[in-house]
Design an enzyme around this catalytic site. Structure first.
Site, PDB file in Angstrom:
ATOM      1  N   HIS A  15       4.096   7.068   3.668  1.00 16.58           N
ATOM      2  CA  HIS A  15       5.240   6.030   3.686  1.00 16.58           C
ATOM      3  C   HIS A  15       4.435   5.190   2.344  1.00 16.58           C
ATOM      4  CE1 HIS A  15       2.107   3.959   6.551  1.00 16.58           C
ATOM      5  NE2 HIS A  15       2.741   2.769   5.967  1.00 16.58           N
ATOM      6  N   GLU A  68       7.794   1.114   4.898  1.00 13.50           N
ATOM      7  CA  GLU A  68       7.484   0.026   5.701  1.00 13.50           C
ATOM      8  C   GLU A  68       7.696  -1.307   5.130  1.00 13.50           C
ATOM      9  OE1 GLU A  68       3.224  -0.082   6.397  1.00 13.50           O
ATOM     10  OE2 GLU A  68       3.281  -1.431   8.234  1.00 13.50           O
ATOM     11  N   HIS A  92       0.916  -1.203  -0.091  1.00 12.53           N
ATOM     12  CA  HIS A  92       0.073   0.089   0.002  1.00 12.53           C
ATOM     13  C   HIS A  92       1.030   1.130  -0.223  1.00 12.53           C
ATOM     14  CE1 HIS A  92       0.525  -0.753   4.377  1.00 12.53           C
ATOM     15  NE2 HIS A  92       0.691   0.462   4.431  1.00 12.53           N
TER      16      HIS A  92
END
Lengths: 134, 134
Positions: free
Chosen positions: B79, B130, B7
């Site tokens: 992010h 991430e 994502h």
């Protein structure tokens, strides 16, 4: 209107260093650099299974990426490019909804030879959105 | 080490307004909001054919997203989350390469119930990365 995420563009101060981080530290496949003088950038793609990252280095101080790097000297995420099947229809709908298209409001031929437009980040939660007809 | 883009997270000041922009102006499919009190955020997903956008609103001023919105009041890309098959091995390789893992350097259980870690943006061209074990 929104299709696949075509790429996520990251502005970087030194393209070869950024490519080395993705290749060596993060273990991704990266392309050879491509200069796109009309667009004022040199590009390296990080190939991922479902999309790609576009690392962008300005060719000179007139590049739109140069101003971004002045504000963000170590680099940063510059825009998200979504595919759309019909960019003229997308442009009409967006204008009707009050969203601002950068430039004169008409799609242009983008860095990858396809019609693109950019949307004003202020209308989209601080995110620069590119639409590309695919 | 880098797999799919799981994502792209975008911090927004008002979640319902942001979701309406993606649903109504951009014509995308958006999920119902989910509160994640442990992570200090409420989340709405924008579902795309090859990945998803995670719209994040802070639950309170202690949320890590609140500080980001103080610097970027209209929101912004927060992010990028990449999938990785073995997060412990990824953490070892990254530390050995000198990349800083945020917190105590160990993977944690993330917002989606899977082990995650975050990498220091200064080591990755101003991009908060991430990694999620999938």
């Amino acid at each position: 209107m929104l299709g696949r995420v075509n790429h996520i563009a990251i502005a970087v101060p030194i393209l070869e260093e950024a490519a080395a981080i993705y290749r060596d530290t993060l273990g991704a496949k990266v392309s050879e650099p491509q200069s796109l003088p009309k667009h004022g950038v040199t590009v390296i793609f990080v190939e991922l299974p479902n999309t790609k990252i576009e690392l962008l280095e300005p060719l000179d101080d007139a590049s739109p990426i140069a101003a971004f790097l002045e504000r963000n000297p170590s680099g940063g995420i510059h825009h998200i490019c979504y595919e759309t099947p019909d960019i003229l229809s997308a442009a009409e709908k967006l204008s009707a909804a009050g969203a601002r298209i950068l430039g004169d409001g008409k799609p242009k031929i983008g860095a990858h030879g396809k019609p693109v437009l950019f949307l004003h980040p202020k209308d989209f939660n601080g995110t620069l959105i590119e639409l590309e007809e695919v």
